[in-house]
Design an enzyme around this catalytic site. Sequence first.
Site, PDB file in Angstrom:
ATOM      1  N   ILE A 136       1.256  -1.314  -0.489  1.00 46.06           N
ATOM      2  CA  ILE A 136       0.259  -0.382  -0.146  1.00 46.06           C
ATOM      3  C   ILE A 136       0.725   1.463  -0.304  1.00 46.06           C
ATOM      4  O   ILE A 136       0.632   2.200  -0.225  1.00 46.06           O
ATOM      5  CB  ILE A 136      -1.336  -0.242   0.781  1.00 46.06           C
ATOM      6  N   ASP A 169      12.208   2.539   6.141  1.00 46.91           N
ATOM      7  CA  ASP A 169      10.739   0.495   6.293  1.00 46.91           C
ATOM      8  C   ASP A 169      12.149   0.232   6.258  1.00 46.91           C
ATOM      9  O   ASP A 169      13.143   0.489   4.924  1.00 46.91           O
ATOM     10  CB  ASP A 169      10.261   0.369   4.577  1.00 46.91           C
ATOM     11  N   CYS A 185      -4.040   6.532   7.884  1.00 45.93           N
ATOM     12  CA  CYS A 185      -4.802   6.001   6.825  1.00 45.93           C
ATOM     13  C   CYS A 185      -4.995   4.130   6.791  1.00 45.93           C
ATOM     14  O   CYS A 185      -5.178   2.722   6.433  1.00 45.93           O
ATOM     15  CB  CYS A 185      -5.852   5.487   5.698  1.00 45.93           C
ATOM     16  N   ASP A 197      -8.431   8.235   9.727  1.00 48.76           N
ATOM     17  CA  ASP A 197      -9.125   6.754   9.559  1.00 48.76           C
ATOM     18  C   ASP A 197      -9.434   5.490  10.403  1.00 48.76           C
ATOM     19  O   ASP A 197     -10.046   5.437  10.203  1.00 48.76           O
ATOM     20  CB  ASP A 197      -8.907   6.435   8.078  1.00 48.76           C
ATOM     21  N   GLU A 241     -11.917   1.323  18.540  1.00 46.54           N
ATOM     22  CA  GLU A 241     -13.479   1.235  17.507  1.00 46.54           C
ATOM     23  C   GLU A 241     -14.074   0.137  17.441  1.00 46.54           C
ATOM     24  O   GLU A 241     -13.603  -0.677  18.500  1.00 46.54           O
ATOM     25  CB  GLU A 241     -12.783   0.980  16.170  1.00 46.54           C
ATOM     26  N   HIS A 274     -13.299   4.256   9.253  1.00 41.05           N
ATOM     27  CA  HIS A 274     -12.450   3.191   9.334  1.00 41.05           C
ATOM     28  C   HIS A 274     -12.771   2.476   7.329  1.00 41.05           C
ATOM     29  O   HIS A 274     -13.315   0.612   7.319  1.00 41.05           O
ATOM     30  CB  HIS A 274     -12.597   1.673   9.781  1.00 41.05           C
ATOM     31  N   GLY A 334     -11.123   2.595   4.943  1.00 39.38           N
ATOM     32  CA  GLY A 334     -10.083   2.480   3.855  1.00 39.38           C
ATOM     33  C   GLY A 334     -10.662   1.373   2.270  1.00 39.38           C
ATOM     34  O   GLY A 334     -10.158   1.443   1.734  1.00 39.38           O
TER      35      GLY A 334
END
Length: 527
Positions: A153, A172, A231, A257, A262, A280, A282
């Site tokens: 992603i 990363d 997100c 998001d 939650e 949420h 996405g």
Amino acid sequence: MTEPRVLISDKISQAAIDIFKNRNVAVDYKPGMTKAELIACIGDYDGLAIRSATKVDADVLAAATKLKVIGRAGIGVDNVDIPAATARGVIVMNTPFGNAITTAEHAIAMLFAAARQIGAADASTQAGKWEKNRFNGVELYAKTLGVIGCGNIGSIVADRALGLRMKVIAYDPFLSPERAIEIGVEKVELDDLLARADAITMHVPLTPQTRNVLSAENLAKTKKGVIIVNCARGGLVDEAALAEHLKTGRVAAAAFDVFAEEPATSNVLFGCPNFTATPHLGASTTEAQENVALQVAEQIADYVLTGAVTNALNTASVTAEEAPKLKPFIALCERLGAFAGQIVDDGLEAIEVEYEGEVAGLNTRPLTASLLAGILKPLLADINMVSAPTILKDRGTPFSEAKRDLSPTYDSLIRVKVKTGGKWRTVAGAPIGGQPRITEVKGMALEAAFHQRMLFINNSDTPGFIGALGTKLGAAGINIATFNLGRVAEGEDAIALVGIDQAVPAALQAELKALPQVRYVKVLEFI
């Protein structure tokens, strides 16, 4: 041959149902069943296709006497008791890559929403205020976007940002310099990204290593006026600290998001200046929902008809003939990979795997997949034996595999090398008496069983070390279960692998590291 039967217990598209019918798989579509209704009928089915509504717990699995496979249309499998499914021999599959484009697009949309304050401007305008001078946004053109996590992603987000003529920098540990060049981003360390980025977006799973990656301390290192987008997963950002930065204006805007808790019916960020929130969403597009539905139908049909396994979370691709031969080696590889993954302290730069002796003549693909999953799991939560090789390849981490027909000491030996911080670290093992054993660390020979919790120490082989180690562990009330030593030669480099029954507090780890003979200390855990 009896026609396999599949139950679909959540809402799914007709096109997915047609896949089963066209491939001669009997399918029943029964969305919205209660748990009792599911338990009453699940014993008639070979396969179960679900989304997030159906809860497949131990009670359901106990009634699923024929069930061979569960397919989740989507990535999250919190609604499936995977250990219980594994114990009953039920394969659990998901569709981890079906919503990548959709999630990446949502991140870009949220970036625009934060930069131009679209949510607040919409609410103001529809309230009849027409506050044209209040909403003075910023351009994204020529700004620097910091991407934390540049896998599937994250790399799509980077590509879209480059199309907006933004400069993209990425943090990363798995991203190789070659892969960074290929996708057009600059690979940087986290502190560099925090200092340089005009906007930051996150695309990593929530693991102990990534939790609060944007902590209060790291948020304080960001540029004044930065935009924060999340997100990916709740818990990646210290929400309370971010709320304070939004109120002071140090963080210009944020768009989330996902949240630490939650459903987020309340949150410390709600009502903060220039904060945009979505529930949420996405993966919530028509295309993504259709993609994952079609994928899970194909995967389940493939398995019940041919035995092919794709995107499994609890097994590798192994034929019935291979399974008995590979079983002890898979157990060994899972533990060797976990050992290697836990000693990657400074970014994963490369992996090498060597098979020696009889194992070199077997199907090593599931063995390698087990090793890679073990190595990656400490940093990537959503990882399994099937997805690990693909994820490693997507991130561009160099990987090599070598096979030798003979092993000097053992009938079969497997060696794993990981490069971290510019240095190679090595561990090897063999199945001895049917049980996985460690046979070599840093090139030093020894033979040690895997214990649930182990203390790995690299030290100089000088008098007094063992006594000092035992004294400190004893004083802390830590029982020694096993003790194995290896060394190059008297007075030179040495290792100790100590099986222990209690956790080692951070303060005690610091004391052990301070011993004059000690060069490295790591607590390893094997589930």
